[in-house]
Motif scaffolding. Structure first.
Motif, PDB file in Angstrom:
ATOM      1  N   LYS A   1      39.834  29.913  36.545  1.00 14.25           N
ATOM      2  CA  LYS A   1      41.191  30.350  36.187  1.00 14.25           C
ATOM      3  C   LYS A   1      41.234  30.881  34.762  1.00 14.25           C
ATOM      4  O   LYS A   1      41.808  31.942  34.483  1.00 14.25           O
ATOM      5  N   ASN A   2      40.628  30.120  33.855  1.00 17.68           N
ATOM      6  CA  ASN A   2      40.667  30.496  32.437  1.00 17.68           C
ATOM      7  C   ASN A   2      39.974  31.834  32.195  1.00 17.68           C
ATOM      8  O   ASN A   2      40.450  32.676  31.429  1.00 17.68           O
ATOM      9  N   ILE A   3      38.823  32.022  32.836  1.00 20.87           N
ATOM     10  CA  ILE A   3      38.077  33.271  32.652  1.00 20.87           C
ATOM     11  C   ILE A   3      38.856  34.445  33.228  1.00 20.87           C
ATOM     12  O   ILE A   3      38.967  35.506  32.605  1.00 20.87           O
ATOM     13  N   ALA A   4      39.410  34.254  34.428  1.00 19.66           N
ATOM     14  CA  ALA A   4      40.192  35.328  35.052  1.00 19.66           C
ATOM     15  C   ALA A   4      41.390  35.699  34.183  1.00 19.66           C
ATOM     16  O   ALA A   4      41.685  36.886  33.988  1.00 19.66           O
ATOM     17  N   ASN A   5      42.057  34.694  33.641  1.00 18.82           N
ATOM     18  CA  ASN A   5      43.208  34.961  32.769  1.00 18.82           C
ATOM     19  C   ASN A   5      42.789  35.713  31.518  1.00 18.82           C
ATOM     20  O   ASN A   5      43.445  36.671  31.089  1.00 18.82           O
ATOM     21  N   GLU A   6      41.676  35.278  30.904  1.00 19.74           N
ATOM     22  CA  GLU A   6      41.228  35.918  29.670  1.00 19.74           C
ATOM     23  C   GLU A   6      40.825  37.368  29.899  1.00 19.74           C
ATOM     24  O   GLU A   6      41.062  38.228  29.041  1.00 19.74           O
TER      25      GLU A   6
END
Length: 219
Positions: free
Chosen positions: A49-54
């Motif tokens: 999730k964090n990588i996709a958001n970033e």
């Protein structure tokens, strides 16, 4: 391919994140899909999730809990030890049918979002004995997906014929080496970045990094 749309099968680990950067270079539109199969470490999903958001890519999370029920392994059960296969047996981390199920559902999702390209980080060079990481399996499933949905999907496997050192090299060429090293989760014990250093996944990852950095320094 620059005018096409791709769906990346995405776990938030080293390989799939490298594939995501590869896809962002190759395709006009990119989305990612993560499968929640009640894996041993839910942090994997948070990491994805964090990588996709970033990176600003649309992230789909699909519930695949039935896979956990049907196919217990060291990746889904804390009481099963993570260990390499012995005397021709598969590693305890092998989840039967996982890539078959994941790529099939990725194909279904791809058809819904208008993506003709599916990207996955499976690799025959470092496949650890997993039969569903072999090139012949991916090619076979690609044909089956196309026949089953009367479509023309292309499954891309950018890492299929390269080892871990070469995977780090690819990440570096994509300008993502530090990102992949610091923000991905490969460790079977759920420790982000360089991991625990003891499990098979961490050892494979670190050995590849050490090999690549040595070559990089020489040049």
């Amino acid at each position: 391919m620059k005018n096409s749309k791709a769906l990346v099968v995405f776990s938030g680990g080293q390989d799939s994140t490298t594939c995501l950067f590869w896809a962002l270079e190759k395709f006009k539109e990119v989305e990612v899909v993560t499968f929640n199969y009640n894996q041993r470490h839910s942090l994997e999903i948070d990491c994805a999730k964090n990588i996709a958001n970033e990176l600003g890519v649309k992230h789909h999370i699909l519930d695949m809990a039935l896979l956990n029920q049907l196919a217990p392994s060291a990746l889904t059960r804390e009481d099963i030890e993570v260990k390499d296969g012995e005397e021709g047996e598969l590693p305890s981390s092998f989840v039967p049918g996982r890539n078959l199920v994941f790529l099939t559902f990725a194909g279904i999702l791809a058809s819904q979002i208008g993506a003709k390209h599916i990207v996955t980080g499976v690799c025959e060079t470092d496949f650890s004995g997993y039969p569903d990481c072999r090139d012949i399996f991916v090619k076979s499933l690609n044909v089956t997906l196309n026949l089953s949905m009367d479509s023309q999907f292309v499954i891309h496997t950018p890492l299929m014929w390269i080892n871990k050192a070469e995977t780090w090299e690819l990440a570096d060429k994509l300008g993502a080496l530090d990102f992949v090293r610091e923000k991905t989760l490969t460790c079977y014990n759920g420790i982000i970045a360089d991991g625990c250093g003891e499990c098979p996944a961490c050892k494979l990852r670190q050995n590849g990094l050490d090999e690549y950095l040595k070559i990089r320094k020489e040049f």
